[in-house]
Motif scaffolding. Sequence first.
Motif, PDB file in Angstrom:
ATOM      1  N   MET A 168       0.814  -1.198   0.000  1.00  0.00           N
ATOM      2  CA  MET A 168       0.000   0.000   0.000  1.00  0.00           C
ATOM      3  C   MET A 168       0.855   1.258   0.000  1.00  0.00           C
ATOM      4  SD  MET A 168      -2.984   0.898  -0.323  1.00  0.00           S
ATOM      5  CE  MET A 168      -4.558   1.233   0.310  1.00  0.00           C
ATOM      6  N   ASN A 169       1.966   1.267   0.748  1.00  0.00           N
ATOM      7  CA  ASN A 169       2.829   2.443   0.784  1.00  0.00           C
ATOM      8  C   ASN A 169       3.434   2.737  -0.581  1.00  0.00           C
ATOM      9  OD1 ASN A 169       2.413   3.117   3.411  1.00  0.00           O
ATOM     10  ND2 ASN A 169       4.163   1.971   4.189  1.00  0.00           N
ATOM     11  N   GLN A 170       3.786   1.672  -1.332  1.00  0.00           N
ATOM     12  CA  GLN A 170       4.342   1.886  -2.656  1.00  0.00           C
ATOM     13  C   GLN A 170       3.310   2.475  -3.605  1.00  0.00           C
ATOM     14  OE1 GLN A 170       5.889  -2.010  -3.546  1.00  0.00           O
ATOM     15  NE2 GLN A 170       7.942  -1.411  -2.887  1.00  0.00           N
ATOM     16  N   ALA A 171       2.071   2.016  -3.513  1.00  0.00           N
ATOM     17  CA  ALA A 171       1.012   2.564  -4.361  1.00  0.00           C
ATOM     18  C   ALA A 171       0.772   4.028  -4.029  1.00  0.00           C
ATOM     19  CB  ALA A 171      -0.281   1.764  -4.190  1.00  0.00           C
ATOM     20  N   PHE A 172       0.748   4.365  -2.749  1.00  0.00           N
ATOM     21  CA  PHE A 172       0.589   5.756  -2.343  1.00  0.00           C
ATOM     22  C   PHE A 172       1.777   6.591  -2.817  1.00  0.00           C
ATOM     23  CE2 PHE A 172       1.402   9.201   0.681  1.00  0.00           C
ATOM     24  CZ  PHE A 172       0.236   9.935   0.503  1.00  0.00           C
ATOM     25  N   GLY A 173       2.970   6.035  -2.730  1.00  0.00           N
ATOM     26  CA  GLY A 173       4.159   6.741  -3.200  1.00  0.00           C
ATOM     27  C   GLY A 173       4.101   7.027  -4.686  1.00  0.00           C
ATOM     28  N   LEU A 174       3.613   6.056  -5.462  1.00  0.00           N
ATOM     29  CA  LEU A 174       3.480   6.267  -6.898  1.00  0.00           C
ATOM     30  C   LEU A 174       2.406   7.307  -7.209  1.00  0.00           C
ATOM     31  CD1 LEU A 174       4.780   5.328  -9.508  1.00  0.00           C
ATOM     32  CD2 LEU A 174       3.110   3.478  -9.613  1.00  0.00           C
ATOM     33  N   ASP A 175       1.323   7.306  -6.428  1.00  0.00           N
ATOM     34  CA  ASP A 175       0.290   8.340  -6.589  1.00  0.00           C
ATOM     35  C   ASP A 175       0.892   9.726  -6.330  1.00  0.00           C
ATOM     36  OD1 ASP A 175      -1.611   6.380  -7.050  1.00  0.00           O
ATOM     37  OD2 ASP A 175      -2.406   6.434  -5.009  1.00  0.00           O
ATOM     38  N   ALA A 176       1.590   9.861  -5.219  1.00  0.00           N
ATOM     39  CA  ALA A 176       2.194  11.147  -4.856  1.00  0.00           C
ATOM     40  C   ALA A 176       3.229  11.570  -5.885  1.00  0.00           C
ATOM     41  CB  ALA A 176       2.830  11.058  -3.471  1.00  0.00           C
ATOM     42  N   PHE A 177       4.001  10.605  -6.360  1.00  0.00           N
ATOM     43  CA  PHE A 177       5.015  10.908  -7.372  1.00  0.00           C
ATOM     44  C   PHE A 177       4.370  11.444  -8.643  1.00  0.00           C
ATOM     45  CE2 PHE A 177       7.588   9.340 -10.980  1.00  0.00           C
ATOM     46  CZ  PHE A 177       8.666  10.184 -10.805  1.00  0.00           C
ATOM     47  N   ASN A 178       3.333  10.787  -9.134  1.00  0.00           N
ATOM     48  CA  ASN A 178       2.657  11.247 -10.349  1.00  0.00           C
ATOM     49  C   ASN A 178       2.004  12.601 -10.148  1.00  0.00           C
ATOM     50  OD1 ASN A 178       2.806   9.295 -12.654  1.00  0.00           O
ATOM     51  ND2 ASN A 178       2.306   7.919 -10.979  1.00  0.00           N
ATOM     52  N   PHE A 179       1.460  12.835  -8.971  1.00  0.00           N
ATOM     53  CA  PHE A 179       0.830  14.119  -8.670  1.00  0.00           C
ATOM     54  C   PHE A 179       1.859  15.246  -8.693  1.00  0.00           C
ATOM     55  CE2 PHE A 179      -1.000  17.333  -5.847  1.00  0.00           C
ATOM     56  CZ  PHE A 179      -2.276  17.452  -6.369  1.00  0.00           C
ATOM     57  N   THR A 180       3.001  15.047  -8.055  1.00  0.00           N
ATOM     58  CA  THR A 180       4.012  16.108  -8.005  1.00  0.00           C
ATOM     59  C   THR A 180       4.779  16.232  -9.309  1.00  0.00           C
ATOM     60  OG1 THR A 180       5.607  14.601  -7.001  1.00  0.00           O
ATOM     61  CG2 THR A 180       4.315  15.961  -5.521  1.00  0.00           C
ATOM     62  N   LEU A 181       4.957  15.140 -10.016  1.00  0.00           N
ATOM     63  CA  LEU A 181       5.692  15.173 -11.274  1.00  0.00           C
ATOM     64  C   LEU A 181       4.985  16.017 -12.319  1.00  0.00           C
ATOM     65  CD1 LEU A 181       8.165  14.054 -12.731  1.00  0.00           C
ATOM     66  CD2 LEU A 181       6.759  12.121 -13.435  1.00  0.00           C
ATOM     67  N   ALA A 182       3.678  16.057 -12.274  1.00  0.00           N
ATOM     68  CA  ALA A 182       2.923  16.852 -13.247  1.00  0.00           C
ATOM     69  C   ALA A 182       3.295  18.323 -13.160  1.00  0.00           C
ATOM     70  CB  ALA A 182       1.422  16.674 -13.031  1.00  0.00           C
ATOM     71  N   GLY A 183       3.604  18.798 -11.974  1.00  0.00           N
ATOM     72  CA  GLY A 183       4.017  20.190 -11.828  1.00  0.00           C
ATOM     73  C   GLY A 183       5.323  20.472 -12.551  1.00  0.00           C
ATOM     74  N   ALA A 184       6.245  19.546 -12.492  1.00  0.00           N
ATOM     75  CA  ALA A 184       7.524  19.714 -13.183  1.00  0.00           C
ATOM     76  C   ALA A 184       7.357  19.604 -14.692  1.00  0.00           C
ATOM     77  CB  ALA A 184       8.529  18.668 -12.695  1.00  0.00           C
ATOM     78  N   ARG A 185       6.507  18.699 -15.127  1.00  0.00           N
ATOM     79  CA  ARG A 185       6.363  18.456 -16.557  1.00  0.00           C
ATOM     80  C   ARG A 185       5.505  19.485 -17.263  1.00  0.00           C
ATOM     81  NH1 ARG A 185       4.994  12.709 -18.333  1.00  0.00           N
ATOM     82  NH2 ARG A 185       6.046  13.499 -20.163  1.00  0.00           N
ATOM     83  N   GLU A 186       4.531  20.047 -16.589  1.00  0.00           N
ATOM     84  CA  GLU A 186       3.581  20.944 -17.240  1.00  0.00           C
ATOM     85  C   GLU A 186       3.850  22.416 -16.954  1.00  0.00           C
ATOM     86  OE1 GLU A 186       1.451  19.615 -19.333  1.00  0.00           O
ATOM     87  OE2 GLU A 186       2.016  17.597 -18.747  1.00  0.00           O
ATOM     88  N   GLY A 187       4.902  22.710 -16.237  1.00  0.00           N
ATOM     89  CA  GLY A 187       5.080  24.061 -15.748  1.00  0.00           C
ATOM     90  C   GLY A 187       5.652  25.073 -16.718  1.00  0.00           C
ATOM     91  N   PHE A 188       6.245  24.657 -17.815  1.00  0.00           N
ATOM     92  CA  PHE A 188       6.997  25.597 -18.646  1.00  0.00           C
ATOM     93  C   PHE A 188       6.288  25.990 -19.927  1.00  0.00           C
ATOM     94  CE2 PHE A 188       9.981  22.911 -16.318  1.00  0.00           C
ATOM     95  CZ  PHE A 188      10.527  23.873 -15.507  1.00  0.00           C
ATOM     96  N   GLY A 189       5.810  25.026 -20.655  1.00  0.00           N
ATOM     97  CA  GLY A 189       5.291  25.250 -21.996  1.00  0.00           C
ATOM     98  C   GLY A 189       4.316  26.392 -22.156  1.00  0.00           C
ATOM     99  N   PRO A 190       3.221  26.415 -21.410  1.00  0.00           N
ATOM    100  CA  PRO A 190       2.204  27.431 -21.655  1.00  0.00           C
ATOM    101  C   PRO A 190       2.664  28.862 -21.413  1.00  0.00           C
ATOM    102  CG  PRO A 190       1.333  25.663 -20.292  1.00  0.00           C
ATOM    103  CD  PRO A 190       2.800  25.439 -20.410  1.00  0.00           C
ATOM    104  N   PHE A 191       3.674  29.055 -20.612  1.00  0.00           N
ATOM    105  CA  PHE A 191       4.060  30.404 -20.215  1.00  0.00           C
ATOM    106  C   PHE A 191       5.411  30.844 -20.750  1.00  0.00           C
ATOM    107  CE2 PHE A 191       1.338  28.480 -17.037  1.00  0.00           C
ATOM    108  CZ  PHE A 191       0.259  29.343 -17.108  1.00  0.00           C
TER     109      PHE A 191
END
Length: 160
Positions: free
Chosen positions: A1-24
């Motif tokens: 369960m901790n690994q699944a939660f870790g992967l959820d958190a990772f995907n949630f935070t990774l989106a900020g890094a991946r989507e942060g530059f292009g539009p602006f």
Amino acid sequence: MNQAFGLDAFNFTLAGAREGFGPFLGVYLQHQGFDPARTGFAMSLAGIAGIAATAPLVALIDRIAAKRAAVVLAVACIAIGAVLVAASKQLWIVAAGQVFIGIADSSLAPLVAALTLGLVGRDRYADRVARNEAFTAGRASLAQGRRGSLDTKPDRFCPG
């Protein structure tokens, strides 16, 4: 369960890094004094670098055992690229930053796929990928909404 939660958190935070530059980025570069030709050139470099690097990176990711360390390296390269873009008004430094971002960003999807496969196995992979995407999209939506709500002054980046 901790690994699944870790992967959820990772995907949630990774989106900020991946989507942060292009539009602006285009607006930011023009605000920094770049003309439209230099802005377009700088913005295209991340995509070109990502396309050129994807196949070799995927082959490398398939062969390495230290996939988590590779994720850390990719995120660090995105951060370095962002600092280069923000720290200079010189085209070649902004271009280098964009290349860092493009190459690193193109490695993240196969790295997340490899980590997911290693975590849940082939039988549960499709369901887990759907969950990964849900967390990524949720974070990206929140980030865009927050950015839109921060500035109520439309001429902030477009003086004149």
